[in-house]
Design a protein around this motif. Structure first.
Motif, PDB file in Angstrom:
ATOM      1  N   GLU A  16      18.142  39.933  -3.882  1.00 58.54           N
ATOM      2  CA  GLU A  16      18.396  39.386  -2.543  1.00 58.54           C
ATOM      3  C   GLU A  16      19.498  40.214  -1.910  1.00 58.54           C
ATOM      4  OE1 GLU A  16      18.082  35.501  -0.064  1.00 58.54           O
ATOM      5  OE2 GLU A  16      19.059  35.073  -1.975  1.00 58.54           O
ATOM      6  N   LEU A  17      19.206  40.748  -0.713  1.00 60.04           N
ATOM      7  CA  LEU A  17      20.105  41.698  -0.068  1.00 60.04           C
ATOM      8  C   LEU A  17      20.719  41.167   1.223  1.00 60.04           C
ATOM      9  CD1 LEU A  17      17.917  44.929  -0.494  1.00 60.04           C
ATOM     10  CD2 LEU A  17      19.531  43.893  -2.119  1.00 60.04           C
ATOM     11  N   HIS A  18      20.316  39.965   1.623  1.00 61.81           N
ATOM     12  CA  HIS A  18      20.866  39.382   2.855  1.00 61.81           C
ATOM     13  C   HIS A  18      21.125  37.911   2.585  1.00 61.81           C
ATOM     14  CE1 HIS A  18      20.769  39.396   7.524  1.00 61.81           C
ATOM     15  NE2 HIS A  18      21.419  38.321   7.101  1.00 61.81           N
ATOM     16  N   ARG A 219      22.010  50.392   5.937  1.00 60.38           N
ATOM     17  CA  ARG A 219      20.988  49.364   5.832  1.00 60.38           C
ATOM     18  C   ARG A 219      21.064  48.494   7.079  1.00 60.38           C
ATOM     19  NH1 ARG A 219      21.251  46.816   0.246  1.00 60.38           N
ATOM     20  NH2 ARG A 219      22.702  45.264   1.067  1.00 60.38           N
ATOM     21  N   ASP A 221      20.488  44.927   8.709  1.00 59.79           N
ATOM     22  CA  ASP A 221      20.333  43.508   8.404  1.00 59.79           C
ATOM     23  C   ASP A 221      19.633  42.817   9.567  1.00 59.79           C
ATOM     24  OD1 ASP A 221      21.607  43.740   5.881  1.00 59.79           O
ATOM     25  OD2 ASP A 221      23.536  43.836   6.905  1.00 59.79           O
ATOM     26  N   THR A 244      16.665  44.134   6.000  1.00 60.96           N
ATOM     27  CA  THR A 244      16.763  42.885   5.249  1.00 60.96           C
ATOM     28  C   THR A 244      16.363  41.736   6.161  1.00 60.96           C
ATOM     29  OG1 THR A 244      19.103  42.524   5.797  1.00 60.96           O
ATOM     30  CG2 THR A 244      18.616  43.842   3.828  1.00 60.96           C
ATOM     31  N   THR A 275      12.537  44.131   3.345  1.00 59.65           N
ATOM     32  CA  THR A 275      12.775  43.177   2.265  1.00 59.65           C
ATOM     33  C   THR A 275      12.815  41.766   2.839  1.00 59.65           C
ATOM     34  OG1 THR A 275      15.203  43.206   2.420  1.00 59.65           O
ATOM     35  CG2 THR A 275      14.164  44.919   1.064  1.00 59.65           C
ATOM     36  N   ASN A 277      14.510  37.897   2.511  1.00 56.37           N
ATOM     37  CA  ASN A 277      15.763  37.287   2.063  1.00 56.37           C
ATOM     38  C   ASN A 277      15.929  35.914   2.705  1.00 56.37           C
ATOM     39  OD1 ASN A 277      17.057  40.025   0.934  1.00 56.37           O
ATOM     40  ND2 ASN A 277      16.138  40.433   2.924  1.00 56.37           N
ATOM     41  N   SER A 313      12.817  45.102  -2.630  1.00 63.05           N
ATOM     42  CA  SER A 313      14.133  44.461  -2.747  1.00 63.05           C
ATOM     43  C   SER A 313      15.061  45.272  -3.635  1.00 63.05           C
ATOM     44  CB  SER A 313      13.984  43.025  -3.263  1.00 63.05           C
ATOM     45  OG  SER A 313      13.655  42.973  -4.634  1.00 63.05           O
ATOM     46  N   SER A 317      18.159  48.260  -2.400  1.00 63.97           N
ATOM     47  CA  SER A 317      19.484  47.853  -2.878  1.00 63.97           C
ATOM     48  C   SER A 317      20.402  49.060  -3.034  1.00 63.97           C
ATOM     49  CB  SER A 317      19.353  47.134  -4.221  1.00 63.97           C
ATOM     50  OG  SER A 317      19.104  48.061  -5.262  1.00 63.97           O
TER      51      SER A 317
END
Length: 341
Positions: A16-18, A219, A221, A244, A275, A277, A313, A317
């Protein structure tokens, strides 16, 4: 959704990136902390809190989000908050998390920077030992506060480079272009922090472009509105800049009219490194696997696309190449096991 699809979502390793750790504060914990810390809230019951979780826009959510934070005062509070999230998503087969925290929202209330950091990182370290969950911590600057205060947060972070990996930018996006924080992001990059930013959620594709060019983020978001501009979309696809995205969050905040309008499928089709999230799962009613189920059901994703999202995901990262490959191999092994091949 067939049984294999459920099994894939439930059992594939994921990152999980966000994830905003303050956004995992469940109503039960909020009320318990308010009681032990003697903080007055305008709610008496869990039902009262949940009834307040009706948002017309991002600012509606933020008002409640900052109110909820008022119960977080001690190192134990931040430890308990973080551990509860990690224990919860361990069941979703989360094996790596890159989570955000908002120190300015706490230091403005008189809570020491180190109190926040020590509580969060103690839980992250315990989760690595006990659950095998690895992590990286990203400190966000709050857009609605002046850049001078962001510099103060950065000064604190520089004393803890061993525990803070990157810097981000969150809070309301409308009317505050990324370039407003160009100075503090330049300083943060010089200090070795990896930059990311919330852009393209409320704001336009131009905000995404500006964040890439001026803040030099690695990245994006959210990034929903990046898809409005073919040139920005192509740039993100060519450079494989991770996005994300947070489907349930977008829907609950009325950024999209329905989950079937989530841009996740369009991003996949455009070749973006997208991804999935959960953003602030307590407030939006959906943790990591809930978001996977939502896009699978409402966007008509194939099982291959679900597997791709899980792989993305890790690819998106900040793990090392070797660590990423280890996780990707684990996904392939799990897929073969579930399919009996």
């Amino acid at each position: 959704m067939n049984d294999l699809s459920y099994a894939l979502i439930d059992n594939l390793p994921k990152a999980e990136l966000h994830l905003h750790i303050e956004g995992t504060l469940e109503p039960e914990m909020m009320l318990a902390m308010a009681k032990r810390n003697k903080v007055e809230l305008p709610y008496k019951t869990v039902e009262d809190v949940r009834a307040a979780y009706q948002f017309d826009c991002l600012q509606d959510f933020l008002d409640l989000y900052y109110l909820g934070m008022s119960v977080l005062l001690t190192e134990k509070d931040f430890y308990d908050l973080t551990w509860a999230y990690l224990e919860r998503v361990h069941a979703d087969r989360l094996t790596h998390v890159e989570l955000f925290f908002d120190p300015q929202a706490h230091t403005d209330r008189g809570v020491a920077f180190e109190t926040v950091l020590d509580g969060i990182t103690s839980a992250l370290e315990y989760a690595k030992r006990e659950l095998g969950i690895t992590s990286k911590l990203i400190m966000c600057f709050l857009r609605h506060l002046p850049e001078e205060q962001a510099f103060e947060a950065l000064e604190c972070a520089c004393k803890h480079k061993d525990r803070i990996f990157g810097v981000g930018l969150d809070s309301t996006e409308n009317g505050i272009p990324p370039s407003t924080f160009a100075g503090v992001f330049e300083a943060a990059r010089r200090e070795g922090f990896t930059p990311v930013a919330h852009v393209g959620e409320e704001g336009t594709a131009e905000n995404v472009r500006e964040a890439l060019d001026v803040l030099k983020i690695e990245r994006v978001d959210h990034g929903n509105h990046a898809l409005d501009d073919p040139m920005v979309t192509k740039r993100l696809a060519d450079q494989q800049t991770p996005l994300t995205m947070c489907p349930i969050s977008n829907w609950r905040l009325k950024g999209i009219p329905s989950l079937s309008a989530s841009p996740v499928k369009r991003a996949l089709d455009a070749g973006l490194l997208v991804t999935v999230n959960s953003d602030d799962p307590s407030y939006f009613g959906g943790y990591l696997n809930d978001n996977y189920r939502a896009v699978f059901k409402h966007l008509g994703l194939t099982e291959t696309e679900v597997i791709q999202l899980a792989k993305n995901s890790f690819a998106g990262s900040f793990l090392s190449d070797g660590e990423k490959q280890e996780q990707l191999d684990r996904i392939d092994h799990q897929v073969n096991t579930l399919r009996g091949t």
